[in-house]
Design a protein around this motif. Structure first.
Motif, PDB file in Angstrom:
ATOM      1  N   ASP A 195       3.111   6.158   8.567  1.00 51.09           N
ATOM      2  CA  ASP A 195       2.095   5.290   7.972  1.00 51.09           C
ATOM      3  C   ASP A 195       2.311   3.859   8.463  1.00 51.09           C
ATOM      4  N   ALA A 196       1.473   3.393   9.415  1.00 47.28           N
ATOM      5  CA  ALA A 196       1.563   2.008   9.872  1.00 47.28           C
ATOM      6  C   ALA A 196       1.065   1.062   8.794  1.00 47.28           C
ATOM      7  N   LEU A 197       0.058   1.499   8.045  1.00 49.62           N
ATOM      8  CA  LEU A 197      -0.428   0.794   6.858  1.00 49.62           C
ATOM      9  C   LEU A 197      -0.546   1.811   5.739  1.00 49.62           C
ATOM     10  N   SER A 198      -0.270   1.362   4.522  1.00 51.82           N
ATOM     11  CA  SER A 198      -0.233   2.307   3.403  1.00 51.82           C
ATOM     12  C   SER A 198      -0.922   1.717   2.175  1.00 51.82           C
ATOM     13  N   LYS A 219       6.771  -2.266   6.277  1.00 46.42           N
ATOM     14  CA  LYS A 219       6.641  -0.813   6.091  1.00 46.42           C
ATOM     15  C   LYS A 219       5.242  -0.440   5.618  1.00 46.42           C
ATOM     16  N   GLY A 220       4.242  -1.108   6.193  1.00 47.17           N
ATOM     17  CA  GLY A 220       2.849  -0.771   5.901  1.00 47.17           C
ATOM     18  C   GLY A 220       2.290  -1.345   4.625  1.00 47.17           C
ATOM     19  N   ARG A 221       3.108  -2.079   3.881  1.00 44.27           N
ATOM     20  CA  ARG A 221       2.663  -2.696   2.627  1.00 44.27           C
ATOM     21  C   ARG A 221       2.437  -4.186   2.829  1.00 44.27           C
ATOM     22  N   VAL A 222       1.467  -4.749   2.125  1.00 44.74           N
ATOM     23  CA  VAL A 222       1.108  -6.158   2.295  1.00 44.74           C
ATOM     24  C   VAL A 222       1.292  -6.904   0.983  1.00 44.74           C
ATOM     25  N   ALA A 223       2.011  -8.028   1.055  1.00 41.14           N
ATOM     26  CA  ALA A 223       2.164  -8.934  -0.087  1.00 41.14           C
ATOM     27  C   ALA A 223       1.661 -10.299   0.342  1.00 41.14           C
ATOM     28  N   VAL A 224       0.872 -10.957  -0.516  1.00 40.87           N
ATOM     29  CA  VAL A 224       0.240 -12.233  -0.167  1.00 40.87           C
ATOM     30  C   VAL A 224       0.747 -13.326  -1.088  1.00 40.87           C
ATOM     31  N   LEU A 236      -2.803  -4.150  11.237  1.00 37.94           N
ATOM     32  CA  LEU A 236      -3.691  -4.800  10.274  1.00 37.94           C
ATOM     33  C   LEU A 236      -4.722  -5.661  11.003  1.00 37.94           C
ATOM     34  N   LEU A 237      -4.282  -6.427  12.003  1.00 41.74           N
ATOM     35  CA  LEU A 237      -5.217  -7.273  12.747  1.00 41.74           C
ATOM     36  C   LEU A 237      -6.247  -6.416  13.491  1.00 41.74           C
ATOM     37  N   LYS A 257      -3.314   3.744   7.604  1.00 42.50           N
ATOM     38  CA  LYS A 257      -3.409   4.164   8.998  1.00 42.50           C
ATOM     39  C   LYS A 257      -2.192   4.997   9.339  1.00 42.50           C
ATOM     40  N   ARG A 258      -2.433   6.257   9.711  1.00 42.81           N
ATOM     41  CA  ARG A 258      -1.352   7.181  10.063  1.00 42.81           C
ATOM     42  C   ARG A 258      -1.375   7.474  11.553  1.00 42.81           C
TER      43      ARG A 258
END
Length: 228
Positions: free
Chosen positions: A19-22, A216-221, A47-48, A9-10
């Motif tokens: 980039d809010a999500l990358s 920074k727009g990256r997701v780790a689970v 993200l939500l 999402k830019r």
């Protein structure tokens, strides 16, 4: 089940592109709980919003039970939000002039239900959050925790598959926070909901069976084991 693939999402910020999500890839199994945490501006709420169909990605797909929310025409997306996704926010946004029961009923109006059915479902929803005796109370007559419970009832009255919560306890004291989170977790288990909550509160994050960190727009689970 949610499946996010390559979600970016830019936004434009002046002359800059952000980039809010990358390139987010994420699977959320149906009936599971996921807590999302991360620094301010890291992409949690974005993200939500993708999961709730409140915003669309610049690139990638957001599938809910095999349907890509990012590609749906707006009327169909609105219908899915109205029927299948419940939202709870930090700001409860109750209508001051309506009673608790009437506020809960508002979530059923888009579904075209008869007035008697709306009232019955709203009363059952308030009972499920422990507020049956406050059904005729106005928001101004309720405590902060009670107002948030009304908001939870409003989210669940349509019997959704998904419950999305954005900082639902951010304005509550510690005792009210614990009560609301225990309520949400109990309802998640009782109704088999897919439950996703964004929070800055480490105490809530520690309760989570699965924790997603957004930076920074990256997701780790991380898998954390069963919720307590």
């Amino acid at each position: 089940m949610y499946r996010l693939t390559g979600v970016t999402k830019r936004y434009r910020r002046g002359d800059e592109t952000v980039d809010a999500l990358s390139g987010v890839d994420l699977v959320i199994e149906g009936g599971s709980q996921l807590v999302i945490q991360g620094p301010a501006g890291g992409g949690k709420t974005t993200l939500l919003q993708m999961l709730g169909g409140l915003d669309r990605p610049t690139e990638g797909s957001v599938e809910l039970d095999g349907t890509d929310l990012a590609r749906l025409p707006e009327p169909r997306l609105t219908r899915i939000r109205s029927e299948s996704i419940g939202f709870v926010f930090r700001t409860v946004n109750l209508i001051p002039a309506l009673t608790a029961l009437e506020n809960v009923e508002t979530a059923l109006v888009p579904l075209g239900l008869a007035a008697a059915q709306r009232r019955q479902q709203a009363a059952e929803a308030l009972e499920s959050v422990g507020l049956a005796e406050h059904r005729d109370g106005l928001p101004g007559e309720l405590s902060g925790g009670q107002r948030q419970r009304v908001a939870v009832a409003r989210a669940l009255v349509k019997r959704p598959k998904v419950l999305l919560a954005d900082e639902p306890t951010g304005d509550l004291d510690e005792d009210a926070r614990d009560e609301v989170m225990s309520l949400l977790e109990g309802l998640w288990r009782a109704h088999g909901l897919t439950f996703v909550v964004v929070t800055h509160d480490s105490a809530i994050a520690r309760r989570a069976p699965r924790l997603a960190t957004v930076r920074k727009g990256r997701v780790a689970v991380r898998e954390r084991g069963p919720a307590r």
